[in-house]
Design an enzyme around this catalytic site. Structure first.
Site, short mmCIF file in Angstrom:
data_model
loop_
_atom_site.label_atom_id
_atom_site.label_comp_id
_atom_site.label_asym_id
_atom_site.label_seq_id
_atom_site.Cartn_x
_atom_site.Cartn_y
_atom_site.Cartn_z
N ASP A 1 36.46 36.88 43.91
CA ASP A 1 37.81 37.32 44.30
C ASP A 1 37.72 38.32 45.44
OD1 ASP A 1 40.54 37.29 44.17
OD2 ASP A 1 40.70 38.68 42.49
N LYS B 1 38.64 39.86 48.71
CA LYS B 1 39.82 39.93 49.59
C LYS B 1 40.08 41.41 49.86
CE LYS B 1 42.83 39.67 45.58
NZ LYS B 1 44.01 39.18 44.92
N ASN C 1 40.87 43.99 47.12
CA ASN C 1 39.86 44.35 46.13
C ASN C 1 38.72 45.18 46.73
OD1 ASN C 1 41.25 43.09 44.12
ND2 ASN C 1 40.14 41.16 44.27
N ASP D 1 37.20 45.79 41.55
CA ASP D 1 37.89 44.71 40.85
C ASP D 1 36.96 43.54 40.53
OD1 ASP D 1 39.83 43.22 39.66
OD2 ASP D 1 41.35 43.69 41.15
N THR E 1 42.19 33.98 44.57
CA THR E 1 43.47 34.03 45.28
C THR E 1 43.51 32.87 46.27
OG1 THR E 1 43.24 36.40 45.13
CG2 THR E 1 44.92 35.59 46.62
N1 LIG Z 1 38.15 54.39 42.19
C1 LIG Z 1 39.27 54.58 42.86
N2 LIG Z 1 39.36 55.53 43.81
C2 LIG Z 1 40.51 55.70 44.50
N3 LIG Z 1 41.63 54.97 44.29
C3 LIG Z 1 41.61 54.02 43.34
C4 LIG Z 1 40.44 53.77 42.58
N4 LIG Z 1 40.70 52.77 41.72
C5 LIG Z 1 41.97 52.41 41.94
N5 LIG Z 1 42.53 53.15 42.91
C6 LIG Z 1 43.91 53.06 43.39
O1 LIG Z 1 44.72 52.68 42.31
C7 LIG Z 1 45.36 51.43 42.55
C8 LIG Z 1 45.44 50.65 41.27
O2 LIG Z 1 44.15 50.26 40.91
P1 LIG Z 1 43.89 49.16 39.79
O3 LIG Z 1 42.43 48.90 39.78
O4 LIG Z 1 44.53 49.53 38.53
O5 LIG Z 1 44.72 47.94 40.24
P2 LIG Z 1 44.51 46.90 41.38
O6 LIG Z 1 43.12 46.40 41.35
O7 LIG Z 1 45.00 47.44 42.68
O8 LIG Z 1 45.56 45.82 40.94
P3 LIG Z 1 45.46 44.77 39.79
O9 LIG Z 1 45.72 45.48 38.52
O10 LIG Z 1 46.55 43.84 40.17
O11 LIG Z 1 44.10 44.14 39.86
C9 LIG Z 1 44.52 50.77 43.63
O12 LIG Z 1 45.26 49.86 44.36
C10 LIG Z 1 44.04 51.98 44.44
O13 LIG Z 1 45.04 52.36 45.36
#
Ligand SMILES: Nc1ncnc2c1ncn2[C@@H]1O[C@H](COP(=O)(O)OP(=O)(O)OP(=O)(O)O)[C@@H](O)[C@H]1O
Length: 406
Positions: A246, A248, A251, A264, A282
């Site tokens: 995945d 992209k 991620n 991710d 995707t």
């Molecule tokens: N380790 C990190 N450091 C900084 N920001 C982060 C980190 N992990 C996540 N984020 C921020 O939080 C947001 C949400 O993260 P999360 O992993 O829950 O969801 P996602 O991967 O963006 O979406 P989905 O749940 O659809 O896969 C991210 O888009 C990013 O902006």
């Protein structure tokens, strides 16, 4: 100074903050906040952010004592961190420069491993970093060590409803065993009756996707440096028989030095026999072998990530994915490998894209050769000179319309 900024950030948080998750995880006031003599109002937001990032780096390079420990239930089993990760160090000039990430041993992992059980009380919870489909992510600091990290909170009932428990479990198992400077580190996890908490490396510059949308497209030097880092991370994953599946911009996160952090791993899979036949990913980034009719019969390999790397290279340089269209047309165009590279893309970059976006997975350029490709060598080995030359010939903006990160 940096510490004070962090303190004041934690101090400012209140339980009535509109960003309060309302899930029992209230912002907590730092004990250390009382010792500050410089108030947060004296510092500009930008300076605060820069200092916070500096502190995060210091913590992550030198003072962390976080270790991964077994959790209460076997299903959320944690992994160990005995093989310490590597830390990125800044090599380039100026704060806006992308860097080549250098491996360096982390003192954390030279210390004896002490096993302790993680729980929420061990962390001060900071500002929200973002929200995903199944939870929220917060800046956090482990109280005893001051270690800055990101805490991802997932609600068990939502995971159940979304039927993604297995996916999350796999994500934890895979990610906690990975140690690479361009892969977001999962330090550990714990859970209570309602929630699962993932202790993640803090990626100080946020989502790559947002950088790309802001810049529209990246200048070639920057795209090449990102792709070189992606190739290194994917090579590491594939050696461990992990396919990401995945890849992209959404991620990928960006570390405090501007280095890429693949995150991710929800769709990633550990396939020791290197073959899978599940449809996932995707649409824009799906390789032809995964979208062909009757693809259930068509096993695919880790070479799916090479195709996605080609799509990523294209999107970095052009600002949109190569097969972007209506869903039906996208699928058709992918199956035929139908795309055109705009003339503003250099011949070297075009060559790499064409070698990655090859219908036959076996004929895609392997990752070790991606790293040696002329386009990568031009911008990475002689990276600084090349980026200087590009910026001189095009003024402060690159030919791709991109600007350096501030
Ligand atoms: N380790 C990190 N450091 C900084 N920001 C982060 C980190 N992990 C996540 N984020 C921020 O939080 C947001 C949400 O993260 P999360 O992993 O829950 O969801 P996602 O991967 O963006 O979406 P989905 O749940 O659809 O896969 C991210 O888009 C990013 O902006």
């Amino acid at each position: 100074m940096a510490t004070r900024v962090l303190e004041s950030r934690f101090e400012r948080m209140s339980v009535n903050d509109e960003n309060d998750p309302g899930d029992g995880m209230k912002y907590q006031k730092s004990k250390m906040a009382t010792s500050t003599s410089t108030t947060s109002t004296q510092l500009s937001q930008n300076a605060g952010r820069a200092n916070l990032l500096k502190l995060a780096l210091q913590n992550q390079n030198t003072t962390s004592t976080i270790v991964t420990v077994p959790s209460q239930a076997a299903q959320w089993r944690a992994s160990n961190m005995q093989n310490g990760p590597t830390s990125p160090t800044r090599k380039a000039r100026g704060s806006d420069e992308l860097v080549r990430v250098e491996r360096k041993s982390n003192p954390l992992y030279e210390q004896p491993i002490t096993h302790k059980q993680f729980h929420l009380g061990m962390f001060e919870i900071g500002r929200p970093l973002g929200k995903g489909k199944f939870g929220r992510v917060y800046l956090a600091r482990e109280r005893s060590s001051g270690f800055v990290c990101a805490l991802k909170v997932l609600h068990k009932n939502e995971l159940q409803q979304g039927k993604v428990e297995k996916q999350v479990r796999r994500e934890i198992e895979i990610q906690s065993n990975l140690r690479h400077p361009n892969i977001l580190q999962l330090y550990g996890h714990f859970h209570d009756s309602k929630r699962v908490f993932l202790i993640l490396e803090f990626a100080g510059k946020g989502e790559l996707y947002k950088h790309l949308r802001r810049e529209n497209r990246f200048p070639e030097w920057k795209a090449a440096q990102y792709i070189a880092q992606m190739a290194a991370a994917l090579e590491y994953l594939h050696k461990k028989h992990v396919m990401h599946r995945d890849i992209k911009p959404e991620n990928i996160l960006v570390g405090i030095h501007g280095e890429i952090k693949i995150s991710d791993f929800g769709w990633s899979v550990h396939a020791p026999n290197n073959r899978r036949n599940t449809m996932c990913g995707t649409l824009d980034y799906l390789p032809p072998e995964m979208i062909k009719p009757g693809s259930q019969d068509n096993y695919y390999t880790e070479k799916v990530d090479l195709w996605s790397l080609g799509v990523l290279t294209y999107e970095f340089l052009v600002g949109e994915a190569p097969f972007e269209d209506t869903p039906v047309m996208t699928q058709r165009r992918i199956a035929r490998g139908e795309m055109t590279v705009p003339s503003f893309v250099s011949p070297e970059a075009k060559d790499l894209i064409k070698r990655l976006l090859v219908l036959d997975p076996e004929k895609r350029i392997p990752l070790d050769q991606v790293k040696k490709h002329p386009w990568i060598l031009k911008h990475c080995v002689k990276g600084e000179r090349a980026s200087l030359r590009d910026s001189k010939s095009t003024g402060s903006k690159s030919s791709a319309g991109g600007q350096r990160d501030e």
